[in-house]
Write a protein that holds these residues in place. Structure first.
Motif, mmCIF file in Angstrom:
data_model
loop_
_atom_site.group_PDB
_atom_site.id
_atom_site.type_symbol
_atom_site.label_atom_id
_atom_site.label_comp_id
_atom_site.label_asym_id
_atom_site.label_seq_id
_atom_site.Cartn_x
_atom_site.Cartn_y
_atom_site.Cartn_z
ATOM 1 N N SER A 21 30.003 75.038 58.454
ATOM 2 C CA SER A 21 31.101 75.790 59.040
ATOM 3 C C SER A 21 30.936 75.868 60.549
ATOM 4 O O SER A 21 31.882 75.649 61.305
ATOM 5 C CB SER A 21 31.132 77.205 58.451
ATOM 6 O OG SER A 21 32.003 78.017 59.197
ATOM 7 N N ALA A 22 29.733 76.158 60.982
ATOM 8 C CA ALA A 22 29.479 76.362 62.408
ATOM 9 C C ALA A 22 29.646 75.054 63.192
ATOM 10 O O ALA A 22 30.311 75.004 64.224
ATOM 11 C CB ALA A 22 28.084 76.941 62.615
ATOM 12 N N GLY A 24 31.173 71.860 64.220
ATOM 13 C CA GLY A 24 32.503 71.286 64.001
ATOM 14 C C GLY A 24 33.139 70.863 65.306
ATOM 15 O O GLY A 24 32.451 70.540 66.276
ATOM 16 N N LEU A 25 34.442 70.875 65.318
ATOM 17 C CA LEU A 25 35.168 70.486 66.521
ATOM 18 C C LEU A 25 34.820 71.390 67.686
ATOM 19 O O LEU A 25 34.974 71.020 68.843
ATOM 20 C CB LEU A 25 36.666 70.546 66.253
ATOM 21 C CG LEU A 25 37.152 69.562 65.190
ATOM 22 C CD1 LEU A 25 38.603 69.829 64.842
ATOM 23 C CD2 LEU A 25 36.986 68.144 65.705
ATOM 24 N N GLY A 26 34.361 72.599 67.369
ATOM 25 C CA GLY A 26 33.935 73.522 68.414
ATOM 26 C C GLY A 26 32.835 72.915 69.263
ATOM 27 O O GLY A 26 32.848 73.025 70.490
ATOM 28 N N TYR A 104 43.488 73.799 63.976
ATOM 29 C CA TYR A 104 42.286 72.992 63.710
ATOM 30 C C TYR A 104 42.651 71.731 62.929
ATOM 31 O O TYR A 104 42.114 70.657 63.160
ATOM 32 C CB TYR A 104 41.295 73.838 62.908
ATOM 33 C CG TYR A 104 39.844 73.451 63.065
ATOM 34 C CD1 TYR A 104 39.099 73.912 64.153
ATOM 35 C CD2 TYR A 104 39.195 72.665 62.120
ATOM 36 C CE1 TYR A 104 37.758 73.592 64.283
ATOM 37 C CE2 TYR A 104 37.852 72.339 62.250
ATOM 38 C CZ TYR A 104 37.142 72.811 63.336
ATOM 39 O OH TYR A 104 35.819 72.487 63.480
ATOM 40 N N PHE A 223 33.419 81.146 68.495
ATOM 41 C CA PHE A 223 34.076 80.042 67.789
ATOM 42 C C PHE A 223 33.044 79.109 67.170
ATOM 43 O O PHE A 223 33.136 78.737 66.012
ATOM 44 C CB PHE A 223 34.982 79.273 68.752
ATOM 45 C CG PHE A 223 35.828 78.233 68.076
ATOM 46 C CD1 PHE A 223 37.063 78.573 67.552
ATOM 47 C CD2 PHE A 223 35.386 76.931 67.957
ATOM 48 C CE1 PHE A 223 37.851 77.620 66.909
ATOM 49 C CE2 PHE A 223 36.157 75.970 67.316
ATOM 50 C CZ PHE A 223 37.396 76.320 66.791
ATOM 51 N N SER A 226 31.423 80.371 64.154
ATOM 52 C CA SER A 226 32.418 80.797 63.145
ATOM 53 C C SER A 226 32.432 82.311 62.982
ATOM 54 O O SER A 226 32.518 82.825 61.878
ATOM 55 C CB SER A 226 32.140 80.157 61.777
ATOM 56 O OG SER A 226 32.094 78.781 61.867
ATOM 57 N N SER A 321 35.754 76.066 55.515
ATOM 58 C CA SER A 321 35.328 77.466 55.635
ATOM 59 C C SER A 321 36.461 78.344 56.155
ATOM 60 O O SER A 321 36.462 79.551 55.951
ATOM 61 C CB SER A 321 34.097 77.582 56.534
ATOM 62 O OG SER A 321 34.453 77.485 57.894
HETATM 63 N N1 TRP Z 1 32.715 76.861 64.024
HETATM 64 C C1 TRP Z 1 33.650 75.825 63.778
HETATM 65 C C2 TRP Z 1 33.577 74.817 64.888
HETATM 66 O O1 TRP Z 1 32.804 74.953 65.784
HETATM 67 C C3 TRP Z 1 35.047 76.328 63.601
HETATM 68 C C4 TRP Z 1 35.188 77.440 62.621
HETATM 69 C C5 TRP Z 1 35.044 77.386 61.288
HETATM 70 C C6 TRP Z 1 35.512 78.764 62.932
HETATM 71 N N2 TRP Z 1 35.251 78.634 60.745
HETATM 72 C C7 TRP Z 1 35.538 79.484 61.722
HETATM 73 C C8 TRP Z 1 35.752 79.372 64.123
HETATM 74 C C9 TRP Z 1 35.803 80.832 61.731
HETATM 75 C C10 TRP Z 1 36.037 80.736 64.124
HETATM 76 C C11 TRP Z 1 36.037 81.449 62.946
HETATM 77 O O2 TRP Z 1 34.300 73.869 64.888
#
Ligand code: TRP
Length: 468
Positions: A21-22, A24-26, A104, A223, A226, A321
């Motif tokens: 989850s953590a 990712g595109l972030g 997203y 972000f 998550s 997630s």
């Molecule tokens: N963390 C993910 C990323 O970096 C994005 C993400 C997934 C997210 N679940 C989340 C961001 C909930 C905020 C809240 O791409």
């Protein structure tokens, strides 16, 4: 409420899903975008500080709420507090999750598109024109729908059979491929210039722009972990009491940061290898500058395929997630089957995502400012809840399954999440919200206002078991 609730099969399964989850595109797309608009390495410094000081304790706050309640964010806040107000507040997280996945999955669609186009070299001739021709419009809608269906397919198979099984394969693949890409990136001619931009902060810029960097860096730190939307509440709600939350949480945050930094080692040397510098800022940074670099570098096409493949995996393990938040809400609160809940929300996302895929203005506002505000405010709400409503229960929950260190850290942690972190988050929120509302205040006044908000919240919310 459903009577047999799902759970993770293994501890590693939970950790990989949360890291999935953590990461990712972030890490790969939003980070360079935010960093290029906020001073490069100066941004990195503030962002890393917030990840460590706010992110890790904040993550534990979400974990505690989730594992204590064994419910989705709405059910968690209402069942742990017995209050209609908190239940209403919980619905904000469903809205946040909907907004998150709505933009997203548009970016996810771009990534799928670029993955395919890397095989044919479609964007190699003119990356800028290619991106402008596909970023918003009907084709963007089509690829967003494809990405959304992939996400829904995984979520539809459930916590163990879908999310856990998928992320167990995806996460190791992502790490191995990224290490390979970084090794290749470091052999390029421009590598050292890229790393200098990435790693040596301009302290003067940091000093003069600190207050501008702050909201963006805080939003980005939340972000990437998550946080602030209830993903981590939801994932921890499938967790047993025998796991150590502090150990798992630190590990998850650490691994996410590592992958984020590693992604920087891939992105920045590639950008600088062409002498194009940090390249074009904005949401298109990765797609225009990076894609352009692939077109010009030795073995660029192979690398492009691997790169966009990795990013697609990382994006999917995050988007599931996001979808899991509203799905678990329908399953827990209304007893709807997982399949039906998944279909219902996928239907909604078809519409909300398409709006983002059609309008650059909507997309930019949702993906940037709105997300920063909602995540910051959302996490502040979770943490005030942890400190002032759960109080000693939160301490007990954090201690459950945690070793010696966890026992000792629990009480100081409660003061941090009940007082210090909300102050910081409310200050950050106000300093980006007030100018949007046309209100100009000095820093001192914003600090005073933040203290006021936190004191009023604490006093109103305080329950007998609160030690604060
Ligand atoms: N963390 C993910 C990323 O970096 C994005 C993400 C997934 C997210 N679940 C989340 C961001 C909930 C905020 C809240 O791409």
């Amino acid at each position: 409420m459903a009577d047999t609730r799902e759970s993770w099969q293994t501890r590693l399964g939970f950790i990989l899903a949360a890291v999935g989850s953590a990461v990712g595109l972030g890490n790969i797309w939003r980070f360079p975008w935010m960093a290029s608009e906020n001073g490069g390495a100066a941004f990195l410094v503030v962002y890393l500080g917030i990840v460590l000081l706010v992110g890790v304790p904040g993550l534990l706050g979400e974990f505690v709420i989730g594992r204590r309640s064994k419910r989705n964010p709405v059910g968690a806040l209402s069942s742990l507090s017995d209050s209609k107000g908190w239940s209403a507040f919980g619905h904000v997280f469903v809205v946040t999750a909907v907004l998150l996945l709505s933009f997203y999955s548009v970016v996810g669609g771009w990534i799928l598109r670029y993955f395919g186009a890397s095989f044919t070299g479609a964007y190699f001739g003119n990356p800028g024109a290619y991106f402008s021709s596909i970023n918003y419009g009907f084709e963007a809608v089509a690829f967003h729908v494809l990405f959304l269906f992939l996400t829904a397919a995984i979520v539809g198979f459930g916590v163990k059979g879908g999310i856990e099984r998928a992320t167990k394969v995806m996460m190791p693949a992502i790490v191995v491929l990224l290490v390979g890409l970084a090794a290749w990136g470091l052999t390029l001619d421009g590598a050292s210039a890229g790393l200098a931009f990435y790693l040596s902060p301009d302290l003067g810029y940091l000093q003069t722009h600190f207050l501008d960097i702050l909201p963006a860096a805080a939003g980005q730190a939340l972000f990437t972990l998550s946080l602030g939307a209830g993903t981590m509440v939801t994932y921890a709600s499938y967790l047993g009491e025998d796991r150590s939350l502090p150990v798992d949480g630190t590990f998850i945050a650490g691994l996410n940061t590592l992958v984020g930094v590693l992604a920087g080692f891939v992105v920045f040397p590639i950008l600088f290898a062409l002498g194009s510098g940090a390249g074009q800022p904005g949401a298109g940074a990765v797609f225009v500058s990076l894609a352009g670099a692939f077109a010009a570098l030795p073995y660029g096409q192979v690398v492009a395929v691997v790169f966009f493949g990795v990013v697609a995996l990382a994006a999917l393990s995050s988007s599931i997630s996001m979808l899991e938040i509203p799905v678990s809400f329908l399953v827990d609160e209304y007893g709807v089957s997982r399949r039906k809940a998944t279909v219902a929300f996928t239907g909604l996302f078809l519409v909300t995502g398409s709006v983002n895929a059609l309008s650059a203005q909507v997309f930019g506002f949702v993906a940037g400012t709105l997300v920063n505000l909602l995540l910051t405010g959302g996490l502040a709400g979770f943490l005030l809840f942890t400190g002032w409503v759960l109080g000693t229960d939160a301490v007990a929950e954090l201690r459950s399954g945690a070793g010696d260190l966890g026992q000792r850290l629990a009480t100081p942690w409660l003061y941090a999440v009940g007082v210090v972190l909300p102050l910081f988050l409310v200050f950050t929120l106000l300093s980006s919200l007030l100018p949007l509302l046309g209100v100009q205040l000095g820093t001192g006044a914003v600090v005073a206002l933040a203290v006021g908000v936190v004191v009023v919240c604490g006093v109103t919310l305080r329950r007998p078991q609160s030690v604060l």
